[in-house]
Design an enzyme around this catalytic site. Structure first.
Site, mmCIF file in Angstrom:
data_model
loop_
_atom_site.group_PDB
_atom_site.id
_atom_site.type_symbol
_atom_site.label_atom_id
_atom_site.label_comp_id
_atom_site.label_asym_id
_atom_site.label_seq_id
_atom_site.Cartn_x
_atom_site.Cartn_y
_atom_site.Cartn_z
ATOM 1 N N GLU A 381 -5.992 -12.024 -10.330
ATOM 2 C CA GLU A 381 -6.405 -12.729 -11.553
ATOM 3 C C GLU A 381 -7.474 -13.796 -11.319
ATOM 4 O O GLU A 381 -7.568 -14.778 -12.057
ATOM 5 C CB GLU A 381 -5.199 -13.351 -12.262
ATOM 6 C CG GLU A 381 -4.224 -12.311 -12.792
ATOM 7 C CD GLU A 381 -3.158 -12.888 -13.695
ATOM 8 O OE1 GLU A 381 -2.592 -12.137 -14.496
ATOM 9 O OE2 GLU A 381 -2.892 -14.113 -13.609
ATOM 10 N N GLU A 462 -0.508 -5.114 -14.529
ATOM 11 C CA GLU A 462 0.537 -5.976 -15.082
ATOM 12 C C GLU A 462 0.527 -5.845 -16.596
ATOM 13 O O GLU A 462 -0.532 -5.694 -17.209
ATOM 14 C CB GLU A 462 0.337 -7.456 -14.719
ATOM 15 C CG GLU A 462 0.547 -7.824 -13.268
ATOM 16 C CD GLU A 462 0.397 -9.326 -13.029
ATOM 17 O OE1 GLU A 462 0.773 -10.115 -13.931
ATOM 18 O OE2 GLU A 462 -0.096 -9.700 -11.949
#
Length: 747
Positions: A381, A462
């Site tokens: 991320e 995710e």
């Protein structure tokens, strides 16, 4: 020949860095490894308690077999910033907390007692990945993986790199590159031979060559009757290498598999066949001991992912995980996405160089695992960082050209330097944010995220998680919505050929920093709780398996008329792989098939009982009286599963189940034990929160407290062997149930 033996026993341990490295360590507690520097409570703790210095020490007595040979201590991992000393002299420093390192003792050992000291620093050093920002997980201090004493001849084998070729042809081939360790720069004259063996140890082919100072590659060609490694049939082969030189001999072997794995713009191919990936993320954390769980606990997590949750892939979020876990994935056919340590933050130049070194350490440790199908070479991320990620990708491709690279991001229009665009897509739930003004959408189209004009290999890494944290004891309606969200994303992924698959966040709840989670240092993001006990959402994954593997029928309800805000149990989701479900409620009988209207792409859509299936008169039969519900699962018209949910559930029995009834004493083996409070129909009592008392007799100990509360009618603990053989008795007592005794043996 080499000797590699466990070096886990009889370490002394104390807090802080000693002023004098040669001080005797009497008076400090003796521990065995793996070890957590601070054993934490289940929740509500201060995570800074382990973010400080600790020291481990162990005596090593000189042995005659050390004479003229290479002696080292190999650490599978230590958290973090470890420095190893021998008799007060620094031998090696290793910053990373997730990869192995080796302390070479050759030429420095005394002919007598030697003192090995390991200093570790559990503080979050901003010079070391993943530190420097805020991370949504904990990095528990300690020498939390195994340690080994390695003795070899002066010239030995450093590593093996196995590659397979022509895998989809009738005649296959394989190569093995043998990297040579020659730290003293001695003459390296001799031969190397390699044998290719099948699962039964039969030799299928041999190859040989002359040794070199650095490496040699041997080939096995024209191999026939070779079985492919596959998720349904994970056939492993072995290459055993023997080296003989004028400076000694060595023998090393490694398992591997013949398989191809390719991400394409049209999806993922395993051995040339399309496979929709469906899995979950996994942290390596356990209650009380953090990272310090041994081999059996690591292997059991892989088994749960494969055999209980029926996933075909796991992502090692967000760091390289135990070799025992990866070995087990190889053996059971569970695919792996492995990535370097990190979470959102990118540090300075030296930080980045350490991260690049992590790429090398990860790949060189794990390149022979057939289960690993992609390398994660981007900090999870993180924002784009062109030069940094050009180098991580370059190095990964240089070290291992047989696998593609991925880089997990959650920003759109991110620069694609990897082979696969791997994306955390949390669009489901964003429609609830103020000002979002979006329709309920499970996943975005690929090109909306990538911003590219073309389609590329693409995978969701995710979803869910923090968008809808759910506890195992939450209200039924919330748990049903939790289930629906996982169903919707998996349905969207299965229905979009541009998506290779989807990996949900996450396998189980985990402890976290104060900046995250529910205020008690727990992120309730899992489809299981921290003891790996399934929430309703776990059955979303389980129910997608073939009925030949397991018949699944799990109604998402506590079967309590007043549990939901509006009363009743409708709409009622039944997670199943049956053709039909028959519900009998008094004189009312309904037979209903899967909800393909709302979940058309899932292999096994749930059965959803709602107002579509009842007339007003039938709905009236539910009435004021609440009675048992009887469920029958049918395949091809024949009953294959039955279940009764009690209208008046009563505390009836306490179920105590261990994953294993035997422990390996010398390995300080562990087993998980689950406790459930059950009603008269054998269903878990979701509002039972009584206290449970544990008592152990024999050579074992409880990890954590000996008094634990039920949460949602269940709890658990791990039992650890203490090193001696013998019978172990665990007694579980509660004021509401008869005592239960569990018999285990340490061998």
């Amino acid at each position: 020949m080499r000797s590699v033996v466990s070096f886990n026993e009889s370490w002394s341990f104390h807090e802080g860095f000693g002023q004098h490295l040669l001080d005797a360590f009497e008076g400090h507690p003796t521990i065995s490894l793996p070890h957590t520097a601070v054993e934490l409570p289940f929740n509500y703790f201060d995570e800074t308690s382990y973010q400080r210095a600790f020291t481990y020490q162990k005596a090593l007595r000189w042995m005659p077999e050390f004479e003229g040979r290479e002696v080292s201590v190999v650490f599978d991992a230590a958290m973090a910033d470890a420095v190893v000393y021998l008799n007060g002299e620094e031998i090696v420093a290793h910053k990373d907390g997730y990869t192995p390192f080796e302390a070479r003792l050759t030429g420095k050992l005394l002919k007598g007692d030697n003192l090995i000291t390991v200093r570790i620093d559990g503080s979050e050093n901003p010079e070391i990945p993943p530190f420097g920002g805020r991370i949504d997980y904990l990095t528990y201090a300690g020498i939390y993986r195994d340690v080994w004493l390695k003795v070899t001849d002066p010239v030995s084998i450093r590593n093996l790199k196995i590659e397979t070729h022509n895998v989809l042809s009738d005649e296959k081939s394989a190569t093995v590159r043998i990297d040579v360790a020659n730290p003293q720069g001695l003459a390296c004259v001799g031969t190397i031979s390699a044998s290719l063996k099948d699962t039964d140890g039969h030799v299928l082919a041999t190859a040989s060559g002359e040794t070199t100072d650095e490496s040699i590659t041997l080939s096995f060609d024209n191999l026939t009757d070779i079985s492919l490694w596959d998720i349904a049939n994970p056939v492993l082969y072995e290459i055993a290498v023997e080296m003989k030189t004028s400076n000694g001999s060595d023998r090393v072997s490694s398992q591997f598999g013949f398989r191809t794995a390719e991400f394409t713009p049209e999806g993922f191919l395993l051995n040339g066949r399309p496979l929709k990936l469906r899995g979950l993320n996994r942290h390596q954390a356990f209650p009380y001991v953090g990272y310090a769980a041994g081999r059996s606990a690591q292997e059991r997590d892989a088994d749960i992912m494969k055999s209980v949750l029926k996933c075909n892939i796991v992502r090692t979020s967000h760091y390289p995980q135990s070799k025992w876990f990866l070995d087990r994935c190889d053996r059971i056919g569970l695919l792996v996405f492995e990535e370097i340590p990190g979470w959102q933050h990118i540090g300075d130049e030296e930080w980045q160089q350490e991260s690049i070194r992590n790429v090398r350490r990860m790949i060189e440790r794990d390149w022979n695992h057939p289960s690993i199908i992609i390398w994660g070479v981007r900090i999870n991320e993180s924002l784009d960082s062109h030069d940094f990620y050009v180098e991580t990708n370059r190095l990964a491709r240089e070290l291992d050209p047989t696998r593609q690279t991925g880089g997990v991001r959650y920003i759109t229009d991110s620069e694609l330097l990897e082979d696969v665009y791997t994306m955390n897509d949390f669009i489901l739930g964003n429609e609830e944010l103020p000002g979002a003004n979006r329709p309920r959408t499970a996943l975005r189209p690929q090109q909306e995220n990538t911003g590219l004009s073309r389609k590329v290999p693409y995978m969701i890494t995710e979803f869910g998680g923090h968008m809808y944290p759910t506890k195992i004891y939450d209200q039924e309606a919330r748990q049903a919505e939790h289930v629906r969200r996982h169903l919707e994303v998996l349905n969207a992924a299965h229905g979009d050929p541009d998506i290779a698959g989807a990996i949900g966040w996450c396998m189980f709840d985990y402890n976290t920093h104060k900046d995250f989670g529910s205020g008690d240092r727990i992120c309730y993001h899992g489809v299981m709780d921290m003891f790996r006990e399934p929430k309703f959402a776990a059955w979303v994954y389980t129910s997608q398996c073939d009925p030949a593997d397991e018949i699944v029928m799990k109604p998402v309800t506590f079967w309590a008329r007043g549990e939901r805000n509006i009363g009743g149990v409708l709409p009622l989701i039944i997670l199943t792989n049956c053709d039909e479900i028959e519900l009998k409620y008094g004189n009312l009988t309904k037979r209903i098939g899967p909800d393909r209207e709302n979940f058309p792409h899932l292999p096994h859509p749930p059965v959803v009982l709602d107002h579509r299936h009842f007339t007003p008169d039938e709905l009236g039969t539910w009435g004021l009286e609440w009675i048992d519900g009887e469920f029958t699962g049918l395949i091809d018209g024949e009953p294959v599963a039955s279940l009764t949910l009690a209208a008046d559930p009563l505390p009836t029995s306490m179920q105590v189940v261990a994953d294993s009834t035997s422990l390996k004493a010398r390995e300080r083996d562990t087993t998980r034990v689950i406790i459930r409070a059950l009603d008269q129909q054998g269903q878990r009592l979701p509002f039972m929160n009584d206290n449970i008392t544990l008592r152990v007799e024999g050579p074992a100990k409880i990890i954590g407290p000996s008094s634990v509360p039920l949460q949602g009618g269940t709890t658990g603990f791990w039992l650890e062997a203490t090193g001696l053989v013998g019978n172990i008795t665990v007694e579980v007592t509660s004021p509401r149930f008869a005592p239960v005794q569990l018999d285990i043996v340490a061998v």
